[in-house]
Every structure is written in structure tokens, then in C-alpha cells.
Motif scaffolding. Structure first.
Motif, PDB file in Angstrom:
ATOM      1  N   TYR A 184      13.827  -4.506  -2.980  1.00  0.00           N
ATOM      2  CA  TYR A 184      13.403  -3.542  -2.121  1.00  0.00           C
ATOM      3  C   TYR A 184      12.328  -3.812  -0.936  1.00  0.00           C
ATOM      4  O   TYR A 184      11.446  -2.732  -0.663  1.00  0.00           O
ATOM      5  CB  TYR A 184      13.315  -2.432  -3.570  1.00  0.00           C
ATOM      6  N   GLY A 185      11.549  -4.560  -0.646  1.00  0.00           N
ATOM      7  CA  GLY A 185      10.420  -4.845  -0.162  1.00  0.00           C
ATOM      8  C   GLY A 185       9.408  -4.919  -0.693  1.00  0.00           C
ATOM      9  O   GLY A 185       8.010  -4.894  -0.088  1.00  0.00           O
ATOM     10  N   GLY A 186       8.646  -4.781  -1.895  1.00  0.00           N
ATOM     11  CA  GLY A 186       7.033  -4.322  -2.842  1.00  0.00           C
ATOM     12  C   GLY A 186       7.399  -3.511  -3.139  1.00  0.00           C
ATOM     13  O   GLY A 186       7.872  -3.203  -4.915  1.00  0.00           O
ATOM     14  N   MET A 187       5.887  -2.690  -3.178  1.00  0.00           N
ATOM     15  CA  MET A 187       5.980  -1.442  -4.192  1.00  0.00           C
ATOM     16  C   MET A 187       6.748  -0.297  -4.159  1.00  0.00           C
ATOM     17  O   MET A 187       6.877   0.157  -3.647  1.00  0.00           O
ATOM     18  CB  MET A 187       3.791  -1.385  -3.741  1.00  0.00           C
ATOM     19  N   LEU A 188       6.584   0.033  -5.264  1.00  0.00           N
ATOM     20  CA  LEU A 188       7.618   1.385  -4.977  1.00  0.00           C
ATOM     21  C   LEU A 188       7.026   2.559  -6.184  1.00  0.00           C
ATOM     22  O   LEU A 188       5.502   2.420  -6.943  1.00  0.00           O
ATOM     23  CB  LEU A 188       9.281   1.425  -5.889  1.00  0.00           C
ATOM     24  N   GLU A 248       2.350   6.632   0.179  1.00  0.00           N
ATOM     25  CA  GLU A 248       1.406   6.218  -0.012  1.00  0.00           C
ATOM     26  C   GLU A 248       0.236   6.055  -1.168  1.00  0.00           C
ATOM     27  O   GLU A 248       0.400   6.967  -2.402  1.00  0.00           O
ATOM     28  CB  GLU A 248      -0.207   6.593   1.077  1.00  0.00           C
ATOM     29  N   GLY A 249       0.246   4.544  -1.507  1.00  0.00           N
ATOM     30  CA  GLY A 249      -0.324   4.348  -2.854  1.00  0.00           C
ATOM     31  C   GLY A 249      -1.331   4.736  -3.176  1.00  0.00           C
ATOM     32  O   GLY A 249      -1.999   5.173  -3.244  1.00  0.00           O
ATOM     33  N   SER A 294      12.233  -3.750 -12.257  1.00  0.00           N
ATOM     34  CA  SER A 294      10.762  -3.929 -11.402  1.00  0.00           C
ATOM     35  C   SER A 294       9.824  -4.165 -12.198  1.00  0.00           C
ATOM     36  O   SER A 294      10.133  -4.020 -13.434  1.00  0.00           O
ATOM     37  CB  SER A 294      10.408  -2.472 -10.164  1.00  0.00           C
ATOM     38  N   ALA A 295       8.783  -5.285 -11.915  1.00  0.00           N
ATOM     39  CA  ALA A 295       7.268  -5.351 -12.190  1.00  0.00           C
ATOM     40  C   ALA A 295       6.912  -4.322 -12.687  1.00  0.00           C
ATOM     41  O   ALA A 295       6.921  -3.357 -10.880  1.00  0.00           O
ATOM     42  CB  ALA A 295       7.253  -6.910 -11.722  1.00  0.00           C
ATOM     43  N   SER A 296       5.741  -4.735 -13.317  1.00  0.00           N
ATOM     44  CA  SER A 296       4.915  -3.489 -13.302  1.00  0.00           C
ATOM     45  C   SER A 296       3.151  -4.751 -13.587  1.00  0.00           C
ATOM     46  O   SER A 296       2.563  -4.318 -14.590  1.00  0.00           O
ATOM     47  CB  SER A 296       4.450  -2.532 -14.509  1.00  0.00           C
ATOM     48  N   PRO A 297       2.711  -4.503 -11.724  1.00  0.00           N
ATOM     49  CA  PRO A 297       1.417  -6.428 -11.964  1.00  0.00           C
ATOM     50  C   PRO A 297       0.336  -5.264 -12.300  1.00  0.00           C
ATOM     51  O   PRO A 297       1.153  -4.371 -11.811  1.00  0.00           O
ATOM     52  CB  PRO A 297       1.697  -6.598 -10.335  1.00  0.00           C
ATOM     53  N   ALA A 298      -0.813  -6.227 -12.535  1.00  0.00           N
ATOM     54  CA  ALA A 298      -2.460  -4.604 -12.657  1.00  0.00           C
ATOM     55  C   ALA A 298      -2.293  -4.542 -11.494  1.00  0.00           C
ATOM     56  O   ALA A 298      -1.989  -5.177 -10.372  1.00  0.00           O
ATOM     57  CB  ALA A 298      -3.245  -6.234 -13.142  1.00  0.00           C
ATOM     58  N   GLU A 306       0.994  -0.896  -0.035  1.00  0.00           N
ATOM     59  CA  GLU A 306       0.179   0.137   0.078  1.00  0.00           C
ATOM     60  C   GLU A 306       0.731   1.248   0.059  1.00  0.00           C
ATOM     61  O   GLU A 306       0.364   2.359  -0.311  1.00  0.00           O
ATOM     62  CB  GLU A 306      -1.041  -0.003   1.234  1.00  0.00           C
ATOM     63  N   HIS A 307       2.521   1.512   0.351  1.00  0.00           N
ATOM     64  CA  HIS A 307       2.785   2.283   0.302  1.00  0.00           C
ATOM     65  C   HIS A 307       4.150   1.690  -0.353  1.00  0.00           C
ATOM     66  O   HIS A 307       4.521   1.050  -0.538  1.00  0.00           O
ATOM     67  CB  HIS A 307       3.060   2.374   1.882  1.00  0.00           C
ATOM     68  N   CYS A 308       5.053   2.727  -0.717  1.00  0.00           N
ATOM     69  CA  CYS A 308       6.262   3.009  -1.235  1.00  0.00           C
ATOM     70  C   CYS A 308       7.088   2.684  -0.193  1.00  0.00           C
ATOM     71  O   CYS A 308       7.603   2.438   0.953  1.00  0.00           O
ATOM     72  CB  CYS A 308       7.374   4.175  -1.700  1.00  0.00           C
ATOM     73  N   ALA A 309       8.200   0.971  -1.186  1.00  0.00           N
ATOM     74  CA  ALA A 309       8.744   0.095   0.193  1.00  0.00           C
ATOM     75  C   ALA A 309      10.053   1.156   0.306  1.00  0.00           C
ATOM     76  O   ALA A 309      11.069   1.118   1.421  1.00  0.00           O
ATOM     77  CB  ALA A 309       9.169  -0.790  -0.701  1.00  0.00           C
TER      78      ALA A 309
END
Length: 242
Positions: free
Chosen positions: A172-176, A162-163, A185-189, A154-157
Motif C-alpha cells: 500500500y506504499g508505506g504507513m497506514l 497525517e501521522g 501489516s507490520a507494526s514497526p517501532a 509521515e502520512h497514511c499511504a
């Protein structure tokens, strides 16, 4: 020799001599324990079948210099039989056992949360109410979080902004966010990110209502996140259809 009792899940066994086995246990109060079970490979053994992988036991052990010794074992839950009857559940369950052993690295250090997560995960796996892959993905995310590798969805790692964000990187621990994005980095749906958060939180209605494409993509990202944090891939994961 001093004796102690504990609840345990049998993670792994291997042969020792002609009739013994070394048993690797994840216990509730004493963490990971390696112990000798003497004579369990003989047909006359009183508790050989109780010390097979997946079995939830109440065990008594005698402390030893290098390895403890199993002196008693009583079965709480025989997960091995129902898992062995279903290849998909068995392979997913095997990944859970290997993950627990890899994450609980120090012997005889308390790891109650990891133990409870594994017992709950195995019960869900044999219960049949949820898909095996979804049970596994939820278990993997939660066990990694307990081990100190909680992913951020939910937040940038990196910066905490906040996302929602669109970039995912396991190292890096998740979403960026766009500013913190790094190459590779991947770009998931967006739906996949929702599924990942629901798996971590145990929000099963959200998981069960998700698009199969998002569930499959989420499984791929969970596997990548796990592989990064355990430093090398799990052998058992190769047998699981992702």
C-alpha cells in the motif's frame, strides 16, 4: 553508423563469442543501453578493464540495429577496485547495480536522476564515511521514489491522514492509519519509522544516532518494500547481511 557520447555506469557484462562482451550500461542521457564491446576479452584490448561492473566511464557508442557498439571508453571513477577489496561494500554495491537495472526498464529512455543517484550512492559506498547497509537502504528508498514508488512515512499511504501511524504495508506504499490498516501489516517501532524517513531524506545525523535495533528493522522493511515493487526478489540481496 551514427555515433553518440555519454557518461555511464557499467551494470553488467556477459560473454559473446570468443572475445567480445555485451555490456549493460546506465547512461546519463540515454538511460539503459546494451552494447557490444568487441575484443575486450583479449589481453591486447585497449579498454577491456574500463568496461567492468561498477566503472563510471565516458563512453562513445555507434548505434546499431539491435545492439550498439562501444567504440571508446575513458574511466571517470574506478569503483570496482575499492569495492572489490571489501566484501560487505561489494555485496551492497552489487544490489545497487541490480536495482538500477530493474528500475530502468525501458532502453534509451532518459533516466538522469537514476544515473545521478547511482553515481552518488557508489561514491558514498567507497567513501567509507557511512555504513554500507545504511548507504544501500538510502539508495534503495530514493531510487524507488524516483521510479514513482515513493514510500509514505509521515502520512497514511491510503487516506493521507497525517501521522505518526503505527502500521506499515509495502503493497500500500508505506504507513497506514488504524482505519486503513490491512491484514499482514507490520507494526514497526516508532524509532524505526524515524530512521526510514531519515534514510529517504538523507538526514545522516539522525541515521547515525539511531538505535541499532531500529536500523536493522528499517533494513528489513526497505527490503520488503523493494521486493514488492520490483515484483520479484533481487538475487544479489541474498548475499547482503540485513
Amino acid at each position: 553508423m551514427p555515433l553518440y557520447r555519454d557518461e555511464a555506469i557499467v551494470l553488467r557484462t556477459h560473454k559473446l563469442g570468443e572475445a567480445d562482451r555485451i555490456i549493460t550500461l546506465l547512461t546519463r542521457e540515454h538511460g539503459r543501453v546494451r552494447a557490444v564491446a568487441k575484443g575486450v576479452r583479449r589481453t591486447t584490448s585497449k579498454f577491456g578493464s574500463r568496461l567492468e561492473p561498477f566503472t563510471h566511464v565516458d563512453v562513445q557508442l555507434a548505434e546499431g540495429r539491435n545492439l550498439d557498439t562501444v567504440t571508446q571508453a575513458e574511466t571517470h571513477d574506478a569503483f570496482a577496485a575499492p569495492l572489490g577489496a571489501d566484501y560487505e561494500r561489494y555485496t551492497n554495491g552489487t544490489v545497487m547495480l541490480e536495482t538500477a537495472e530493474r528500475l530502468v526498464t525501458e532502453e534509451k529512455q532518459p533516466s538522469t536522476q537514476q544515473f545521478l543517484l547511482l553515481v552518488g550512492g557508489l561514491r558514498a559506498m567507497v567513501g567509507g564515511e557511512r555504513r554500507p547497509g545504511q548507504v544501500l537502504d538510502s539508495y534503495l528508498l530514493r531510487s524507488l521514489a524516483v521510479a514513482g514508488y515513493a514510500p509514505s512515512f509521515e502520512h497514511c499511504a491510503r487516506c493521507g491522514l497525517e501521522g505518526p501511524h503505527r502500521w506499515f504495508n509495502p503493497s500500500y506504499g508505506g504507513m497506514l492509519c488504524t482505519t486503513c490498516r490491512v491484514p499482514g501489516s507490520a507494526s514497526p517501532a516508532a524509532g524505526t519509522i524515524v530512521v526510514l524517513g531519515a534514510l529517504l531524506a538523507g538526514e545522516w545525523p539522525v541515521v547515525e544516532a539511531a538505535d541499532p535495533r531500529h536500523l536493522k528493522e528499517a533494513s528489513t522493511l526497505v527490503a520488503a518494500f523493494l521486493a514488492w515493487h520490483v515484483e520479484r526478489g533481487l538475487r544479489s540481496l541474498a548475499y547482503v547481511e540485513r
